[in-house]
Write an enzyme that holds these catalytic residues in place. Sequence first.
Site, PDB file in Angstrom:
ATOM      1  CB  SER A 145       0.621  11.268  28.098  1.00  0.00           C
ATOM      2  OG  SER A 145      -0.530  11.577  27.327  1.00  0.00           O
ATOM      3  CE1 TYR A 158       2.616  16.084  27.224  1.00  0.00           C
ATOM      4  CE2 TYR A 158       0.966  14.679  26.195  1.00  0.00           C
ATOM      5  CZ  TYR A 158       1.519  15.248  27.324  1.00  0.00           C
ATOM      6  OH  TYR A 158       0.982  14.969  28.545  1.00  0.00           O
TER       7      TYR A 158
END
Length: 256
Positions: A145, A158
């Site tokens: 990501s 995350y």
Amino acid sequence: MKDLFDLKGKVALVTGSSSGMGRAIAELLGLHGATIIISSNDKKACEDTCEDFLQKNIKAVSIPCDVAVKAEIDFLFEETIVKFSKIDILVSCVGVALAGSFLEMSADIFEKTMQINLQSTIYLSKLVIPQMQQRKEGSIIFLASIAGVRGNKSLGMYGISKAGLAQLARNLAVEFGPDNIRVNAISPGVIDTPFAKPLTSNNEVMERRVLLTPLRRIGKVEEVAGVALLLASKAGGFMTGQNIIVDGGTTISDGN
């Protein structure tokens, strides 16, 4: 040249493939000839995806797996080998994004994030790589990501877990490159998926994000799938250890 994207005869295991980007990647690999193992922790969604793929003349089987449980990862790998004797392509597309500030982050949230987003991929890769070594061929793709390449106020854990995937790709690319195993990561920006709904359903947040993105829109799942096809096929045969950012230019924008 016309066979650069041909995956006939290849077996692709795609985790997180019953929805979103994982499903789009699995479908595109299948449309280019690969046999697909569909896997996620949602058994019915896996079965429904498999049925849909079969109707599209994609060779596919469903093997549900909760990657938070090592025994289920073991079963996923072993069952795939029993059915097809090999795994040519591994795509890890699982993840959870639990929001919260650094000081509020609990041990449970940290452990769940790292277990699902990073440790499960490490564990599955350790199972898959030896049989790739035996054949001197393989392609591994991790879905990371853009949260892993820049700072994050509320998605810090995350981002750390996804940065770990990009570094894992580099490490494995160096170690197993001599075995002709290529390992790469893809780092999407905001993509129109159920996973991104908390962002995409917030008009205020999306207006600001789109203005910071040169292409002035969010991404589509097929735009990520296309990059995965490149990395899985002969077309990406000289690419390894890379973290390919697919974000419409968000991370390179000066905000204008």
